[in-house]
Design an enzyme around this catalytic site. Structure first.
Site, PDB file in Angstrom:
ATOM      1  CG  HIS A 187      -1.853   1.355   0.817  1.00 19.35           C
ATOM      2  ND1 HIS A 187      -2.199   2.226   1.315  1.00 19.35           N
ATOM      3  CD2 HIS A 187      -3.972   0.484   0.705  1.00 19.35           C
ATOM      4  CE1 HIS A 187      -3.160   2.814   1.235  1.00 19.35           C
ATOM      5  NE2 HIS A 187      -3.883   1.544   0.712  1.00 19.35           N
ATOM      6  CG  ASP A 233      -9.153  -3.239  -3.207  1.00 20.87           C
ATOM      7  OD1 ASP A 233     -10.263  -3.375  -2.348  1.00 20.87           O
ATOM      8  OD2 ASP A 233      -8.170  -2.529  -3.288  1.00 20.87           O
TER       9      ASP A 233
HETATM   10  N1  ACO Z   1       4.433  -7.828  -5.149  1.00 25.25           N
HETATM   11  C1  ACO Z   1       5.763  -7.746  -5.255  1.00 25.25           C
HETATM   12  N2  ACO Z   1       6.311  -6.599  -4.930  1.00 25.25           N
HETATM   13  C2  ACO Z   1       5.462  -5.468  -4.898  1.00 25.25           C
HETATM   14  C3  ACO Z   1       4.572  -5.213  -5.024  1.00 25.25           C
HETATM   15  C4  ACO Z   1       3.490  -6.194  -4.582  1.00 25.25           C
HETATM   16  N3  ACO Z   1       2.372  -6.562  -4.706  1.00 25.25           N
HETATM   17  N4  ACO Z   1       4.336  -4.356  -3.646  1.00 25.25           N
HETATM   18  C5  ACO Z   1       5.267  -2.895  -3.938  1.00 25.25           C
HETATM   19  N5  ACO Z   1       6.424  -3.992  -4.492  1.00 25.25           N
HETATM   20  C6  ACO Z   1       7.499  -4.056  -4.349  1.00 25.25           C
HETATM   21  C7  ACO Z   1       7.973  -2.973  -5.996  1.00 25.25           C
HETATM   22  O1  ACO Z   1       8.620  -3.675  -6.366  1.00 25.25           O
HETATM   23  C8  ACO Z   1       8.794  -1.965  -5.181  1.00 25.25           C
HETATM   24  O2  ACO Z   1      10.809  -3.095  -5.196  1.00 25.25           O
HETATM   25  P1  ACO Z   1      11.874  -2.512  -5.093  1.00 25.25           P
HETATM   26  O3  ACO Z   1      12.008  -1.169  -3.988  1.00 25.25           O
HETATM   27  O4  ACO Z   1      13.488  -3.460  -5.161  1.00 25.25           O
HETATM   28  O5  ACO Z   1      11.688  -1.916  -6.026  1.00 25.25           O
HETATM   29  C9  ACO Z   1       9.213  -2.665  -3.367  1.00 25.25           C
HETATM   30  O6  ACO Z   1       7.738  -2.845  -2.886  1.00 25.25           O
HETATM   31  C10 ACO Z   1       8.294  -1.197  -3.205  1.00 25.25           C
HETATM   32  O7  ACO Z   1       7.196  -0.880  -4.117  1.00 25.25           O
HETATM   33  P2  ACO Z   1       6.508   0.499  -4.467  1.00 25.25           P
HETATM   34  O8  ACO Z   1       5.312   0.482  -6.586  1.00 25.25           O
HETATM   35  O9  ACO Z   1       7.857   2.172  -4.772  1.00 25.25           O
HETATM   36  O10 ACO Z   1       5.437   1.108  -3.847  1.00 25.25           O
HETATM   37  P3  ACO Z   1       4.335   2.177  -3.976  1.00 25.25           P
HETATM   38  O11 ACO Z   1       4.011   2.959  -2.602  1.00 25.25           O
HETATM   39  O12 ACO Z   1       4.096   2.942  -5.163  1.00 25.25           O
HETATM   40  O13 ACO Z   1       2.960   1.485  -4.295  1.00 25.25           O
HETATM   41  C11 ACO Z   1       1.302  -0.067  -4.771  1.00 25.25           C
HETATM   42  C12 ACO Z   1       1.435   0.427  -3.964  1.00 25.25           C
HETATM   43  C13 ACO Z   1       1.221   0.500  -6.203  1.00 25.25           C
HETATM   44  C14 ACO Z   1       0.151  -0.612  -4.066  1.00 25.25           C
HETATM   45  C15 ACO Z   1       1.855  -2.088  -4.936  1.00 25.25           C
HETATM   46  O14 ACO Z   1       2.067  -1.801  -3.526  1.00 25.25           O
HETATM   47  C16 ACO Z   1       1.401  -2.353  -6.141  1.00 25.25           C
HETATM   48  O15 ACO Z   1       1.737  -2.348  -6.629  1.00 25.25           O
HETATM   49  N6  ACO Z   1       0.736  -3.693  -5.031  1.00 25.25           N
HETATM   50  C17 ACO Z   1      -0.500  -4.377  -5.940  1.00 25.25           C
HETATM   51  C18 ACO Z   1      -1.069  -4.052  -5.935  1.00 25.25           C
HETATM   52  C19 ACO Z   1      -2.577  -2.834  -5.122  1.00 25.25           C
HETATM   53  O16 ACO Z   1      -2.908  -3.842  -4.354  1.00 25.25           O
HETATM   54  N7  ACO Z   1      -3.092  -2.268  -5.671  1.00 25.25           N
HETATM   55  C20 ACO Z   1      -4.117  -1.670  -4.754  1.00 25.25           C
HETATM   56  C21 ACO Z   1      -3.905  -0.810  -3.497  1.00 25.25           C
HETATM   57  S1  ACO Z   1      -5.214  -0.457  -2.084  1.00 25.25           S
HETATM   58  C22 ACO Z   1      -6.061   0.381  -2.938  1.00 25.25           C
HETATM   59  O17 ACO Z   1      -6.499   0.877  -3.708  1.00 25.25           O
HETATM   60  C23 ACO Z   1      -7.680   0.690  -2.190  1.00 25.25           C
END
Ligand code: ACO
Length: 428
Positions: free
Chosen positions: A307, A364
């Protein structure tokens, strides 16, 4: 503590006042930055460090896993209030008295008929259309059926607009699903509660009475409360920025629906279910998919994990996990998808990659499982999220207009070509 921050650029120091919120959050007010520095701007992709507004609606602390609407904890609201009470609280700032709530509900019911011509618009959509696209278009179309613009300085006008959209939106939600399923476009019953009415409109067959299941009513009510607001997320920021141009409430909400649609935001609940289905089809090997999620060469992400704000746990996920277990037990649903979900959750919570990056299951991850148990089609999951988020969008739009915020217009740092002399087409 000093109440200013100092920024030094090219040897010149500039002071900026600090803004301290009621929960002691600190912001640096850079309103004068461009003026005093001769055009220096900030750059913050994804607005990870940028506060776009001051707001008195929702407080969340991602590190501590706290979420409160107007000061009330999400745990108390999910346990003790119903969705309409929470909607009233978010929009008007206080919990309603019994009389206020009754009036609110009856004013909403009085607005629950949609112009019959809207059915012609629905007819024109192909059956394959995604219900989020249909919902966004229909919400925008409401503007055409209600053309007079709202006078935001009139409390009465504001109130009328609020109850109008709360009355008509559930009808559009139900119709978006019924169109897809080839069911006749119906109406609910004003003798029912708000959530019961939503269920009746969605599931009623033309040839049999819809029988309410209190377990489902309660679970949906809770889900809607959990989704009702989440401060300046992508769709809410969209609603505020569209509304800041003084576009009307329906148009602003319609753009919020489009923003919510994406799989990185509200579309995640659909993406979670599709991911779980795919894992099941592929033999149910959760370890394989854990490996894929961690592999930087692989674009696969574990949907429903991580998140932008919660870097400890998502308090909504805690509540919804309990509700999911209850609903599945009460309905006697045995679902291999749930076993896969539980397997992934268990492995991720002890896996170094996920622990280090503070990636926990978000709301979610569980909401899709409950929706599925309720018999709601996967493509409707994000529509249900929109129904829950509606009071949040309304309250944020209302706050933005009442505070007379300026039009939203971010800056940029230009990285394109410098001046080039125009080349005649024959010489290119
Ligand atoms: N699976 C695997 N790796 C992940 C995931 C995931 N779901 N989420 C983040 N990471 C990793 C990234 O690859 C990154 O790794 P790194 O540091 O080695 O490059 C690190 O964790 C940080 O990730 P970011 O994308 O920079 O985190 P950000 O805060 O920008 O993104 C987000 C948050 C978009 C929710 C992300 O975690 C994601 O894509 N999750 C899956 C989609 C999802 O469940 N979205 C629902 C959000 S809740 C809502 O809208 C109600």
């Amino acid at each position: 503590m000093s109440n200013t921050a100092t920024l030094e650029i090219n040897g010149e120091k500039h002071e900026f006042p600090l803004v301290v919120g009621t929960e002691n959050e600190i912001g640096i007010n850079i309103k004068t930055l461009r003026g005093v520095t001769g055009g220096v701007t900030t750059i913050d992709p994804g607005y990870k460090n940028t506060g776009a507004c001051e707001s008195g609606i929702t407080f969340l602390d991602g590190e501590k896993g706290i979420l409160r609407y107007r000061g009330y904890s999400i745990e108390d609201l999910a346990d003790k209030a119903d969705f309409l009470e929470v909607a009233y609280l978010l929009i008007f700032g206080e919990l309603p008295s019994k009389d206020q709530l009754d009036k609110f509900h009856s004013d909403i019911k009085a607005q629950s008929v949609v112009d019959d011509d809207v059915k012609k618009i629905i007819d024109a959509f192909p059956k394959a259309a995604h219900p989020m696209g249909v919902l966004s278009s229909l919400t925008s179309a409401l503007t055409a059926f209600n053309p007079s613009s709202v006078n935001v300085d009139s409390e009465e006008d504001m109130y009328k607009t609020v109850v109008k959209i709360l009355g008509k939106f559930p009808v559009l939600v139900a119709w978006a699903m019924r169109k897809k399923q080839g069911l006749p476009l119906n109406y609910g019953s004003n003798s029912l509660g708000y959530v019961e009415n939503v269920l009746k409109m969605m599931f009623e067959k033309p040839n049999e009475e819809y029988v309410q299941n209190p377990i489902i009513v309660n679970a949906l009510d809770k889900l809607l409360i959990l989704h009702a607001d989440h401060e300046q997320n992508c769709s809410t920021s969209t609603v505020r920025i569209v509304g800041s141009s003084h576009a009307g409430l329906f148009a602003s909400i319609s753009s919020g629906i489009s923003a919510l649609w994406g799989p990185l935001h509200g579309g995640a609940n659909q993406a979670v279910l599709e991911m779980l289905e795919a894992i099941k089809e592929d033999g149910g090997d959760t370890k394989k998919y854990m490996g894929k999620a961690k592999d930087k060469e692989d674009p696969f992400r574990l949907m429903g994990f991580g998140h932008r704000v919660y870097k400890n746990f998502d308090p909504r996920a805690k509540i919804i996990k309990v509700a999911a277990d209850e609903v599945l037990a009460d309905l006697g649903v045995e679902d291999p998808i749930l076993d896969i979900a539980k397997g992934l959750e268990k492995e991720a919570l002890k896996d170094d990659y996920f622990v280090k990056r503070k990636l926990y299951p978000n709301v979610d991850f569980y909401s899709g499982i409950i929706y599925r148990a309720m018999g709601i089609p996967t493509e409707m999951f994000t529509v249900m999220f929109a129904l829950g988020r509606l009071p949040g969008w309304i309250s944020q739009w209302r706050e933005m207009r009442l505070r007379k915020e300026p039009i939203g217009r971010p800056r940029q740092i230009y990285t394109g070509e410098n001046y080039r002399a125009f080349k005649d087409i024959a010489k290119r």
